[in-house]
Write an enzyme that holds these catalytic residues in place. Sequence first.
Site, short mmCIF file in Angstrom:
data_model
loop_
_atom_site.label_atom_id
_atom_site.label_comp_id
_atom_site.label_asym_id
_atom_site.label_seq_id
_atom_site.Cartn_x
_atom_site.Cartn_y
_atom_site.Cartn_z
N ASP A 32 0.87 -1.17 0.00
CA ASP A 32 0.00 0.00 0.00
C ASP A 32 0.91 1.23 0.00
O ASP A 32 2.12 1.12 0.26
CB ASP A 32 -0.88 -0.05 1.26
CG ASP A 32 -1.70 1.21 1.45
OD1 ASP A 32 -2.32 1.66 0.48
OD2 ASP A 32 -1.71 1.73 2.58
N ASP A 34 -0.21 5.19 1.01
CA ASP A 34 -0.43 6.12 2.11
C ASP A 34 -0.50 5.42 3.46
O ASP A 34 -1.20 4.42 3.62
CB ASP A 34 -1.73 6.90 1.89
CG ASP A 34 -1.52 8.11 0.98
OD1 ASP A 34 -0.35 8.42 0.67
OD2 ASP A 34 -2.52 8.74 0.59
#
Length: 273
Positions: A32, A34
């Site tokens: 991922d 953020d």
Amino acid sequence: MGLGQRSPIVVRPWRQQDLSAICARAQVLAFDLDTTLARSKTRMDPDMAVRFAAMTNLRPTAIVSGGRFEQFRDQVLDALPAAADLSALHLMPTSGTRYYRWGGSGWQQVYAHDLSAQEREAAVNSLERRARQLGDWEERTWGPRIEDRGSQITFSALGQEAPVDAKEAWDPTNERKNALAQAVAADLPDLQVRSGGSTSVDISAKGIDKAYAVGQLAGILSVPVDRMVFVGDRMDPDGNDYPAAQAGTMALRVNDPDDTLELLEAMEPLLRA
């Protein structure tokens, strides 16, 4: 349903898992963006950039996140040192609804699953109506609240350009985002609605989420999904990283970029072994 049987699972923090065994099996690494590789909408730290670049020289490496390609460029690509192997990097923005590969002189889009004009309009209308009902339509914002990314509609409660500290303080327990996502999902049964980043809710085509993304990548690379590692901070059942865990990846839960950096420092010698 997406890939495989999506039965409820619990993803433990990476320190509670057998990292040696996981690295011995790992053929692909996926992350991922953020709150995993960088704080929301901010450039990757230099130390993280060096460690992440090292990963690209050890295994095919993917980023799967709700942001647009431009966000990947600003947060990651522009921060990477020359040692990074771009040919081993797979970029899957807007939660995997788009896929980019390095073509030698630039990034090339491999596929895109755009929503129809009617679907995008319905998503925008539902987000505004439900956010107002739930008290999530904040008076003070930084930039647009709702962004049409073609293949994904994203609601950001404080606006796309909100300061990181304000974003992280808005919904630390994820309760507000989850409630908004559930309300919007009831309006849009034919679309995929998920709680996203620190203040966001993402809407995309049904069945196209991070489970879809890792399944596509597994097929492209001819690697079983269970030989893929997925690193993310939102591994709770309402989180947008959770589908990747349900798809069968070796899911590693992190708290924030500092935690991820420590994970990469621990993984690097194991992957080199």
